[in-house]
Each structure stands twice: as structure tokens, then as C-alpha cells.
Write a protein that holds these residues in place. Structure first.
Motif, PDB file in Angstrom:
ATOM      1  N   HIS A  66       0.822  -1.213   0.000  1.00 47.48           N
ATOM      2  CA  HIS A  66       0.000   0.000   0.000  1.00 47.48           C
ATOM      3  C   HIS A  66       0.856   1.262   0.000  1.00 47.48           C
ATOM      4  O   HIS A  66       0.478   2.280  -0.601  1.00 47.48           O
ATOM      5  CB  HIS A  66      -0.943  -0.011   1.208  1.00 47.48           C
ATOM      6  CG  HIS A  66      -2.084  -0.974   1.062  1.00 47.48           C
ATOM      7  ND1 HIS A  66      -1.960  -2.320   1.299  1.00 47.48           N
ATOM      8  CD2 HIS A  66      -3.376  -0.778   0.668  1.00 47.48           C
ATOM      9  CE1 HIS A  66      -3.118  -2.927   1.086  1.00 47.48           C
ATOM     10  NE2 HIS A  66      -3.996  -2.013   0.701  1.00 47.48           N
ATOM     11  N   LEU A 113       1.818   2.079  -3.548  1.00 48.98           N
ATOM     12  CA  LEU A 113       0.754   2.786  -4.267  1.00 48.98           C
ATOM     13  C   LEU A 113       0.707   4.249  -3.855  1.00 48.98           C
ATOM     14  O   LEU A 113       0.564   5.151  -4.700  1.00 48.98           O
ATOM     15  CB  LEU A 113      -0.593   2.116  -3.988  1.00 48.98           C
ATOM     16  CG  LEU A 113      -0.746   0.668  -4.481  1.00 48.98           C
ATOM     17  CD1 LEU A 113      -2.080   0.092  -4.018  1.00 48.98           C
ATOM     18  CD2 LEU A 113      -0.635   0.604  -6.000  1.00 48.98           C
ATOM     19  N   SER A 114       0.849   4.499  -2.554  1.00 47.98           N
ATOM     20  CA  SER A 114       0.820   5.874  -2.053  1.00 47.98           C
ATOM     21  C   SER A 114       1.996   6.679  -2.588  1.00 47.98           C
ATOM     22  O   SER A 114       1.847   7.862  -2.945  1.00 47.98           O
ATOM     23  CB  SER A 114       0.834   5.861  -0.529  1.00 47.98           C
ATOM     24  OG  SER A 114       0.874   7.170  -0.011  1.00 47.98           O
ATOM     25  N   SER A 165       3.590   6.248  -5.421  1.00 39.72           N
ATOM     26  CA  SER A 165       3.354   6.555  -6.838  1.00 39.72           C
ATOM     27  C   SER A 165       2.389   7.726  -6.991  1.00 39.72           C
ATOM     28  O   SER A 165       2.594   8.627  -7.820  1.00 39.72           O
ATOM     29  CB  SER A 165       2.797   5.315  -7.550  1.00 39.72           C
ATOM     30  OG  SER A 165       3.722   4.254  -7.506  1.00 39.72           O
ATOM     31  N   SER A 166       1.344   7.731  -6.172  1.00 38.29           N
ATOM     32  CA  SER A 166       0.361   8.814  -6.246  1.00 38.29           C
ATOM     33  C   SER A 166       0.972  10.145  -5.813  1.00 38.29           C
ATOM     34  O   SER A 166       0.731  11.194  -6.436  1.00 38.29           O
ATOM     35  CB  SER A 166      -0.846   8.483  -5.364  1.00 38.29           C
ATOM     36  OG  SER A 166      -1.472   7.291  -5.797  1.00 38.29           O
ATOM     37  N   SER A 167       1.770  10.121  -4.747  1.00 39.75           N
ATOM     38  CA  SER A 167       2.361  11.372  -4.257  1.00 39.75           C
ATOM     39  C   SER A 167       3.393  11.915  -5.239  1.00 39.75           C
ATOM     40  O   SER A 167       3.573  13.135  -5.344  1.00 39.75           O
ATOM     41  CB  SER A 167       3.001  11.147  -2.889  1.00 39.75           C
ATOM     42  OG  SER A 167       4.038  10.190  -2.970  1.00 39.75           O
ATOM     43  N   LYS A 168       4.055  11.047  -5.970  1.00 38.08           N
ATOM     44  CA  LYS A 168       5.015  11.505  -6.986  1.00 38.08           C
ATOM     45  C   LYS A 168       4.290  12.244  -8.101  1.00 38.08           C
ATOM     46  O   LYS A 168       4.727  13.320  -8.550  1.00 38.08           O
ATOM     47  CB  LYS A 168       5.781  10.316  -7.549  1.00 38.08           C
ATOM     48  CG  LYS A 168       6.826  10.706  -8.588  1.00 38.08           C
ATOM     49  CD  LYS A 168       7.592   9.488  -9.077  1.00 38.08           C
ATOM     50  CE  LYS A 168       8.656   9.898 -10.097  1.00 38.08           C
ATOM     51  NZ  LYS A 168       9.414   8.719 -10.584  1.00 38.08           N
ATOM     52  N   ALA A 169       3.170  11.673  -8.534  1.00 36.68           N
ATOM     53  CA  ALA A 169       2.380  12.337  -9.579  1.00 36.68           C
ATOM     54  C   ALA A 169       1.842  13.673  -9.076  1.00 36.68           C
ATOM     55  O   ALA A 169       1.834  14.678  -9.816  1.00 36.68           O
ATOM     56  CB  ALA A 169       1.233  11.426 -10.011  1.00 36.68           C
ATOM     57  N   ALA A 170       1.408  13.713  -7.813  1.00 39.27           N
ATOM     58  CA  ALA A 170       0.879  14.963  -7.248  1.00 39.27           C
ATOM     59  C   ALA A 170       1.974  16.018  -7.150  1.00 39.27           C
ATOM     60  O   ALA A 170       1.727  17.216  -7.409  1.00 39.27           O
ATOM     61  CB  ALA A 170       0.280  14.686  -5.875  1.00 39.27           C
ATOM     62  N   TYR A 175       5.561  13.666  -0.877  1.00 39.47           N
ATOM     63  CA  TYR A 175       6.271  12.710  -1.735  1.00 39.47           C
ATOM     64  C   TYR A 175       7.505  12.150  -1.020  1.00 39.47           C
ATOM     65  O   TYR A 175       7.755  10.937  -1.033  1.00 39.47           O
ATOM     66  CB  TYR A 175       6.681  13.401  -3.039  1.00 39.47           C
ATOM     67  CG  TYR A 175       7.657  12.594  -3.864  1.00 39.47           C
ATOM     68  CD1 TYR A 175       7.285  11.387  -4.433  1.00 39.47           C
ATOM     69  CD2 TYR A 175       8.967  13.040  -4.055  1.00 39.47           C
ATOM     70  CE1 TYR A 175       8.187  10.638  -5.177  1.00 39.47           C
ATOM     71  CE2 TYR A 175       9.875  12.300  -4.793  1.00 39.47           C
ATOM     72  CZ  TYR A 175       9.478  11.101  -5.348  1.00 39.47           C
ATOM     73  OH  TYR A 175      10.372  10.359  -6.078  1.00 39.47           O
ATOM     74  N   ASN A 209       6.439   9.730   1.808  1.00 41.35           N
ATOM     75  CA  ASN A 209       5.944   8.447   1.293  1.00 41.35           C
ATOM     76  C   ASN A 209       7.086   7.590   0.737  1.00 41.35           C
ATOM     77  O   ASN A 209       7.106   6.366   0.927  1.00 41.35           O
ATOM     78  CB  ASN A 209       4.889   8.681   0.215  1.00 41.35           C
ATOM     79  CG  ASN A 209       3.543   9.070   0.807  1.00 41.35           C
ATOM     80  OD1 ASN A 209       3.147   8.565   1.852  1.00 41.35           O
ATOM     81  ND2 ASN A 209       2.841   9.983   0.148  1.00 41.35           N
TER      82      ASN A 209
END
Length: 480
Positions: free
Chosen positions: A405, A408-409, A411-416, A441, A444
Motif C-alpha cells: 500500500h 501505491l501511495s 506513486s500517487s504522491s510523486k504524480a501529485a 512525496y 511516502n
């Protein structure tokens, strides 16, 4: 009459032989402990351990494998354990030798002057005041172990040897686990340092960007100050990580029995965290009794204390010995070995403690109390071992889910973070939004690294908990 006397002598001989086959004190029996048939937590299991299992190779890290191999040759704790085994083996030989007759050889040349006023020897009757006496003698003594006291002493020595071997296996298992855990932590810290350096470089670029925008009048002093503070904070994180890396390398060098800086050049380059195997053989709870070195040590300690009860009880019985001597004695060296110079003596002996104010009984009670302590220690060791495996199964299983998990977090924070930077560059968001996204980022990614480290460490902990690895240390094996 002669027949009756013969039968009495024969019956006495049979009785002595039967008595000689007895051993006083309790015989050892492994304690019965109720153990569950299966573990409460389930994980993917591999094939059962082979006799020469080397679980650290399943991490597919050649450096880790090489470090463990080097430690088996040079670790000082292992050398101490091997010396203890050698000492215990010598004590077993000493105890075994006590079951057999002992021989000693002596010789002497005595020059003597007799008193004029006292009759002290036959030589004075011949008018000899000064004379030399030559003597050579072979003595033997043998304690007949009728009641098994010496055999219990041998049994105790063998248990002590097995105890030292099991302790050495435990030292080896702890060593390879320590090396693996320190190595994993080292690689994790190197990844944390790499992340901190990347974070600093990114924040430094943002700081310079804000300086340029301030010069153009597009940004305020507040944005520049925020960027500078964030950059400096990121830079400060680098130094503790560098120190931790050095300390871990020093510790690994010591585990290899080398100077602290021995592995600096070999380990200073950052590498990925070793990945544990996807399945680990755990086996059944009952198998721990044979696989865990600490359980085996506790059982050998119980064997030893059981045998010591017999040794203590042996003091209640008489001790029978056979002693003898044979030699030559003469006033002249030229006829020392003539038949007329020979002498010999032979005969049985017995000693028995008639009254000791309860000392022997107290020693027996003390031995029994020590055996009870060893029994309860054995049971506790088994329970702690079961807990170790259950805890390791829970921690490893949950940490794997945690890592999945966090990935996944991350990856999302990198995009954000990337999106926030683009919006800031086009004037659609504030610099505080960028800092918030970058901080999320970084956190995480850091948590992902720490979780990956925990997965690997928990895998090592599980291997250690189930008692795997010491079987490969062939130099410590012995035949019964």
C-alpha cells in the motif's frame, strides 16, 4: 560343604556384577510439552529445509553471502565457541578415563645419614650411618564404579559437550542474522541518503527558480525564504544518514573479526535493499524442538543437571578401590633390578562417609533444585521460541501488506508533486502547495524504503526464529 561355599561365592559375584550395571540417580527423559499442531498465521511456505540450508543465499545478494562466508572463518565469538567445545571434549575424555585403572611410574635416589642415638633402619645394625637408597616403582589404582557415580559423571560431561555445541550453533545463527540485519539496514540507509540528496537537489533548484522569479518581480521574499528554509532542512538530513552508514560498516567489520574500517571501500557504494524470497519454510511447531539451538541448549542443560543428581547421590554409597604397586629397591644401583630387590603390594580398599551433619543430603537437594530450575527454563525456552515464530509470522505478513500500500501511495504522491510544480510554474498554485506536495512525496518514499527494509528484516527474523542456518556450520557437528 565345598559346593555350598562355591555357590555362595558365585552368588556374591553375580550380585556384584548386577550391582555394577546399575546407575544411581534418575535417568533423563525429555519433558512432554503440549504444542499446537499448526501456526495461527499463514504465509507462503517453500520446501522443507535441507540438511545444509543456507537461507541467506535466497536474498540473491552476492555481497551478503560473501560477508557471511567470511564471518564463519574469522568471527571471534565463533572462535570462542570452538574453544569451549574443545574444552568440553577434553572434559569428556577425562571423565571416561576415570572409569579405568590409573597407572603412575616413579623413581628416586635417596642419600641418608642415620642418627647415632636412635635405631631407625636395619642398615644401622650393620654399622652403616651413611647410605644411598635406589627405588623404582609402578603404582596403580582403580575405583570400581559399583553404583554408577563415575558413569553419571561421564554422562554429565557428555551433556556439557552437547551443551557447548548447541550454544555454538546458537552463536552461529545469531551471527548470520546479525550480519544480514546490519547489511539490510546499511543498504536501506544508503537508499535513504540517496533520497535525501535527491530531495535537496530538487529543493535547491526550486530555491534558485524563486530567486530568478524574485529578480523578475514575479515572486515575493516570502517564497524565496520558504524555499531556502526547505532546502537547508533537506541538506541537514544528509549528515546523520552518512554517520549511520559509517557506523553500520564498522559494525559489520567487527562481526567479521576485522578492524572497523576494513569494509569501508567494499560497502561504501550504495546498493539496493536485498529482496527476501517470496516463500519461507516454517514447518510445524513441534519441529522447533530439534531446530532451535536455544531449545537444544536448554535440553542439554536439563540432561546435565539430571546426571548431577546421580553424582550427588553417589556420595551416600561407599567407594571401593583396588590399589597395587610393584617395584625395585636396593642400596646399590648395580643390583637394583635383580629379583631379590623386587617388592609388590596389592589389595582392595573402601571408604565411606559415616557422618557429615547432613552435607551430602543437602548437596542432593541442591542438585534436585537445579534440575527443577533447568526443567522450567526448558519449558520457558520452548514457549518463547513458539512466540518468536508467531510474532515473526505476524510482523512479516502485515509488513508485506504495508509495503504494497505504501508503494501505491508513493506513486500517487510523486504524480501529485509533479503536477503541483507545473501548476506553480504557470502561476496556478502557491509555493506552499509545492512544498506540501514535495514533503508528502518525500515522506511516502521514505516510508516505502523503511517498509522495504522491515520486510527484509522480518524475513531474517523469521529464518532465525524457526532455527534455520546453523545446520550448515559443518565444523561444529559431532557424532554421538
Amino acid at each position: 560343604m565345598m559346593i555350598k561355599l562355591y555357590l555362595k561365592k558365585k552368588s556374591l559375584l553375580v550380585g556384584v556384577l548386577l550391582l555394577a550395571g546399575c546407575e544411581i540417580g534418575p535417568d533423563y527423559e525429555r519433558p512432554k510439552i503440549d504444542i499446537s499442531e499448526n501456526w495461527s498465521e499463514k504465509i507462503n511456505q517453500s520446501a522443507p529445509f535441507s540438511e545444509d540450508i543456507k537461507w541467506w543465499k535466497n536474498f540473491n545478494d552476492p555481497v551478503l553471502t560473501a560477508l557471511i562466508h567470511a564471518a564463519t572463518e574469522s568471527n571471534l565469538d565463533l572462535k570462542v565457541s570452538e574453544a569451549k567445545i574443545a574444552q568440553s571434549r577434553s572434559l569428556v575424555k577425562s571423565a571416561e578415563a576415570g572409569l579405568f585403572p590409573q597407572f603412575s611410574l616413579s623413581g628416586a635416589l635417596t642419600h641418608r645419614q642415620n642418627s647415632r642415638n636412635a635405631y631407625t633402619s636395619p642398615q644401622q645394625s650393620l654399622g652403616k650411618r651413611f647410605y644411598d637408597l635406589y627405588r623404582g616403582e609402578l603404582d596403580t589404582s582403580w575405583e570400581i564404579d559399583l553404583f554408577g557415580r563415575l558413569r553419571r559423571a561421564e554422562e554429565s560431561a557428555v551433556a556439557s559437550l552437547d551443551l557447548s555445541i548447541s550454544d555454538a550453533h546458537g552463536v552461529f545463527l545469531a551471527l548470520i542474522a546479525d550480519i544480514a540485519q546490519n547489511y539490510i539496514t546499511l543498504r536501506s540507509t544508503q537508499q535513504q541518503l540517496r533520497l535525501a540528496q535527491k530531495s535537496y537537489e530538487k529543493l535547491d533548484k526550486l530555491y534558485r527558480l524563486n530567486q530568478d522569479l524574485q529578480t523578475s518581480g514575479l515572486r515575493t521574499d516570502l517564497a524565496v525564504s520558504q524555499a531556502q528554509a526547505s532546502r537547508d532542512a533537506a541538506y541537514a538530513k544528509i549528515f546523520p544518514l552518512q554517520a549511520t552508514i559509517q557506523l553500520l560498516i564498522h559494525q559489520l567489520s567487527i562481526l567479521l573479526g576485522q578492524e572497523p574500517n576494513h569494509l569501508v571501500k567494499r560497502l561504501e557504494e550504495a546498493k539496493e535493499i536485498p529482496t527476501p524470497p517470496s516463500s519461507i519454510y516454517v514447518g510445524l511447531p513441534s519441529e522447533l524442538l530439534e531446530r532451535r539451538p536455544d531449545i537444544r541448549s536448554a535440553e542439554e542443560q536439563l540432561k546435565l543437571k539430571t546426571a548431577e543428581i546421580g553424582i550427588a547421590i553417589g556420595d551416600l554409597f561407599p567407594k571401593f578401590t583396588l590399589t597395587g604397586s610393584f617395584g625395585y629397591e636396593s642400596l646399590k644401583s648395580s643390583n637394583l633390578f635383580q629379583p631379590r630387590s623386587g617388592f609388590f603390594s596389592f589389595g582392595p580398599g573402601v571408604s565411606y562417609t559415616l557422618f557429615d551433619f547432613g552435607r551430602i543430603r543437602a548437596n542432593i537437594e541442591s542438585a534436585e533444585a537445579l534440575k527443577d530450575q533447568a526443567f522450567h527454563t526448558y519449558k520457558k525456552t520452548v514457549l518463547v521460541a513458539l512466540k518468536d515464530v508467531e510474532d515473526s509470522l505476524v510482523k512479516l505478513g502485515k509488513e508485506i501488506l504495508h509495503f504494497e500500500h505504501l508503494s501505491l501511495s508513493a506513486s500517487s504522491s510523486k504524480a501529485a508533486a509533479n503536477l503541483s510544480l507545473k501548476r506553480y510554474q504557470t502561476g496556478l498554485s502557491t509555493f506552499l502547495d509545492v512544498l506540501t506536495a514535495e514533503t508528502a512525496y518525500y515522506d511516502n518514499e521514505l516510508n516505502k524504503i523503511l517498509s522495504q527494509e522491515s520486510v527484509a528484516l522480518n524475513a531474517v527474523g523469521l529464518f532465525k526464529a524457526v532455527g534455520g542456518g546453523w545446520q550448515s556450520f559443518m565444523s561444529l557437528k559431532h557424532s554421538s
